[in-house]
Scaffold this active site. Structure first.
Site, mmCIF file in Angstrom:
data_model
loop_
_atom_site.group_PDB
_atom_site.id
_atom_site.type_symbol
_atom_site.label_atom_id
_atom_site.label_comp_id
_atom_site.label_asym_id
_atom_site.label_seq_id
_atom_site.Cartn_x
_atom_site.Cartn_y
_atom_site.Cartn_z
ATOM 1 N N THR A 265 1.036 -1.247 -0.040
ATOM 2 C CA THR A 265 0.228 0.445 0.067
ATOM 3 C C THR A 265 0.841 0.846 0.628
ATOM 4 O O THR A 265 2.053 1.199 0.628
ATOM 5 C CB THR A 265 -0.733 -0.007 1.350
ATOM 6 O OG1 THR A 265 -0.168 0.221 2.127
ATOM 7 C CG2 THR A 265 -1.521 -1.368 1.208
ATOM 8 N N GLU B 114 -5.794 -3.969 -1.548
ATOM 9 C CA GLU B 114 -6.255 -4.675 -0.728
ATOM 10 C C GLU B 114 -7.507 -5.777 -1.703
ATOM 11 O O GLU B 114 -7.657 -7.081 -1.183
ATOM 12 C CB GLU B 114 -7.354 -4.662 0.714
ATOM 13 C CG GLU B 114 -5.705 -4.292 1.623
ATOM 14 C CD GLU B 114 -5.435 -2.445 1.825
ATOM 15 O OE1 GLU B 114 -5.747 -2.610 0.439
ATOM 16 O OE2 GLU B 114 -4.519 -2.112 2.591
HETATM 17 P P1 AMP Z 1 -4.698 2.269 -2.668
HETATM 18 O O1 AMP Z 1 -4.757 0.871 -1.886
HETATM 19 O O2 AMP Z 1 -3.584 2.770 -2.671
HETATM 20 O O3 AMP Z 1 -5.322 2.120 -4.753
HETATM 21 O O4 AMP Z 1 -5.560 2.860 -1.945
HETATM 22 C C1 AMP Z 1 -6.777 2.776 -1.560
HETATM 23 C C2 AMP Z 1 -7.670 3.953 -1.170
HETATM 24 O O5 AMP Z 1 -7.521 4.760 -1.633
HETATM 25 C C3 AMP Z 1 -9.054 3.440 -0.955
HETATM 26 O O6 AMP Z 1 -9.602 2.982 0.091
HETATM 27 C C4 AMP Z 1 -9.925 4.583 -1.126
HETATM 28 O O7 AMP Z 1 -9.624 5.707 0.211
HETATM 29 C C5 AMP Z 1 -9.142 5.791 -2.227
HETATM 30 N N1 AMP Z 1 -10.143 5.552 -3.392
HETATM 31 C C6 AMP Z 1 -9.777 4.580 -4.565
HETATM 32 N N2 AMP Z 1 -10.736 5.321 -5.328
HETATM 33 C C7 AMP Z 1 -12.014 5.389 -4.713
HETATM 34 C C8 AMP Z 1 -12.361 6.647 -5.480
HETATM 35 N N3 AMP Z 1 -12.756 6.344 -6.461
HETATM 36 N N4 AMP Z 1 -13.148 7.546 -4.729
HETATM 37 C C9 AMP Z 1 -12.941 8.050 -3.839
HETATM 38 N N5 AMP Z 1 -11.437 7.513 -3.034
HETATM 39 C C10 AMP Z 1 -11.363 5.787 -3.988
#
Ligand code: AMP
Length: 553
Positions: free
Chosen positions: A191, A336
């Site tokens: 992450t 995840e």
């Molecule tokens: P990552 O693991 O770096 O891809 O981050 C995931 C997080 O990004 C999620 O838990 C959300 O908080 C945020 N996220 C991903 N896609 C979206 C979306 N379309 N709209 C709002 N938040 C998002």
């Protein structure tokens, strides 16, 4: 027919779902389909037939180096054909590819590689300087492979450096993939570490194949062999959102941009390669839109863009659809969830307004992902379109635990994954992300969405970008603090901005303080670095604008 006490099992072949079947499918069925790589000084054009052959060669050379089942191998690299082949070459022999993220801070890259603990690291010529800087503190790496040709091998002070193309040349193009258990791990992604150290998510062959099948289908990317896919998200972020699997699985031509993503260059790439579908974070899409507006050019072959990672501004979605006829598929997912887990669902026949409204939501779950919201004690809440709760997800490829961190409480007792997001779910299962739980402002026991306030602020023509963080408050526990970056040469009075916001959000959500800044800090996947902003606000580096206009800030 009686089977006694034995369960009646299906009579299908027991043929495992492993990644090598994807590249072999492409080699057999879409042999001539192009794989175009802009990774180096020259553009490399190959085909899925050649990519499969090179993946087999690489696998056989890696086997000779002693890499095999359960061995981790690392890459610190951009989106290129060599990196693509590494996905298959490593996983095909039972190895696990850790796609280290060159955009993380050096200390975080070191942490992820040392934590995973393996010997061989593949690097690009343009991550070489970074690798040289990290090398003295890489505890387990004793072999580097430079992902280039013998002719282009740069000078380096690294010890024990092999050349990628030497491994390909020495390998056996007819290497037979060993039979593997589909539950084996194949890829490791971390992450982005916005809260503490990055956490590793270990993907299985089975989960990765199934997830790619699901997102490529009609309600997802709707891919076919007529498409040309451009994969901009780094391969280190959720496996490049699945692009290295989707292209060969669905027979689409694949365009890999290396590390570049600047607007004018990206525009030319889309035109020159005939890109029909492309994926990236909203920042990239905003830049491309600016370029099209400034040059008055249309978007030619592009029919659909995928936007994820963070919520895109409504005005952006609207402009792509109305001005350029480009459909915006807005998806939600996390490292995840392997790849995207939900996607905006826009049935045929919707008016433009209704389509834009649907694209603004995070959409509906793709098959294989279930969603629910719960209270602080994991008790399910109603999907009534208005109650916010903690979002949880489960499915056949949802992470159940973090790599070597069993102490972290990712999974609930009844088998759902805690996402860390706050969301509302409609009765028809449409997802609306309200905020990250740690970013939402809890004022007097009620949630205020920092994302909704940011979105409202960017609807003001003078505002280029906005961020909202919580500040402590004696009576309300937390109150919102907004930081605004103004558009070039624009000004706005603080009271005018507050009245503008009031058109979109309840009065009690209005920020107690508004500050102006020249720019906002962003993380490696384009997300706002709110921890850093909270620190700057707490340290007084960012101070509220007291005057009614931002002058002097
Ligand atoms: P990552 O693991 O770096 O891809 O981050 C995931 C997080 O990004 C999620 O838990 C959300 O908080 C945020 N996220 C991903 N896609 C979206 C979306 N379309 N709209 C709002 N938040 C998002």
């Amino acid at each position: 027919m009686e089977f006694g006490f034995l369960p009646m099992l299906g009579l299908n072949l027991d043929y495992p779902l492993v990644l090598s079947t994807i590249i072999e499918h492409a080699a057999a069925t879409f042999a001539d389909t192009e794989l175009v790589s802009y990774g180096g000084p020259d553009v490399t054009r190959s085909s899925y037939y050649e990519a499969a052959q090179r993946s087999r060669r690489l696998a056989s050379s890696l086997s000779c180096l002693g890499i095999g089942p359960d061995c981790l191998v690392g890459s610190l690299a951009w989106n290129t054909h060599r990196h693509f082949e590494l996905f298959y070459g490593v996983s095909g022999i039972g190895g696990i590819l850790h796609t280290a993220n060159p955009r993380l801070a050096p200390a975080q890259i070191l942490y992820t590689i040392n934590f995973a603990g393996y010997r061989t690291l593949f690097i690009d010529p343009d991550t070489l300087a970074l690798a040289e800087q990290l090398a003295p503190r890489l505890k387990t790496i004793d072999r580097f492979v430079l992902m280039t040709s013998r002719r282009a091998m740069p000078a380096t002070n690294l010890a024990n450096v092999l050349c990628h193309e030497d491994l390909i040349d020495a390998g056996d193009p007819a290497f037979a993939w060993p039979e593997l258990d589909e539950r084996l791990a194949c890829m490791l992604c971390f992450t982005s570490g916005t809260t503490g150290q990055p956490k590793g998510v270990l993907y299985s062959h089975r989960g990765t194949v199934l997830s790619a099948l699901s997102i490529g289908g009609g309600n997802g990317w709707a891919l076919s062999a007529s498409d040309v896919v451009l994969g901009i998200p780094g391969f280190f972020h959720c496996n490049g959102w699945g692009v290295p699997f989707l292209g060969p699985m669905y027979g689409a031509k694949l365009v890999l941009p290396g590390r570049r993503a600047d607007d004018a260059w990206l525009y030319r790439l889309i035109m020159d390669e005939g890109v029909t579908i492309a994926a990236a974070v909203p920042t990239i899409w905003l830049g491309l839109l600016e370029h099209c507006r400034a040059t008055g050019q249309g978007l030619g072959p592009l029919r659909r863009i995928f936007s994820g990672g963070t919520a895109p501004p409504a005005a952006m979605i609207e402009s792509y659809l109305r001005d350029y006829g480009v459909h915006v598929s807005h998806g939600w997912g996390m490292t995840e969830t392997t790849h995207g887990a939900t996607i905006s669902f826009v049935p045929d026949g919707l008016s433009d307004d209704a389509a834009v409204a649907a694209m603004r939501t995070q959409g509906k779950p793709l098959y294989g992902n279930e969603i629910r919201i719960v209270d602080d004690e994991d008790r399910p809440l109603s999907s009534d379109g208005s109650t916010p709760g903690h979002l949880q997800c489960r499915g056949h490829w949802t992470a159940g635990a973090y790599f070597k961190r069993p102490e972290l409480d990712l999974q609930t007792k009844d088998g759902w994954m805690r996402t860390g997001d706050i969301a509302v779910i409609d009765p028809d299962n449409t997802l609306h992300i309200v905020d990250r739980a740690k970013d939402a402002i809890k004022s007097g026991g009620e949630w205020i969405s920092s994302q909704a306030l940011e979105e409202a602020a960017t609807q003001h023509p003078a505002v280029q970008e906005a961020a909202v963080v919580a500040v402590q408050h004696a009576r309300w526990q937390e109150r919102p603090f907004m930081i605004v970056v103004l558009a070039e040469n624009a000004t706005v009075a603080v009271e005018d901005l507050r009245s503008h916001l009031q058109r979109f959000v309840p009065k009690w959500w209005l920020p107690d303080a508004i500050a102006f800044a020249a720019e906002l800090p962003h993380g490696p996947t384009g997300k706002l670095q709110k921890d850093e902003l909270r620190r700057r606000v707490a340290d007084g580096i960012i101070a509220p604008a007291i005057a009614s206009s931002p002058s002097g800030v």
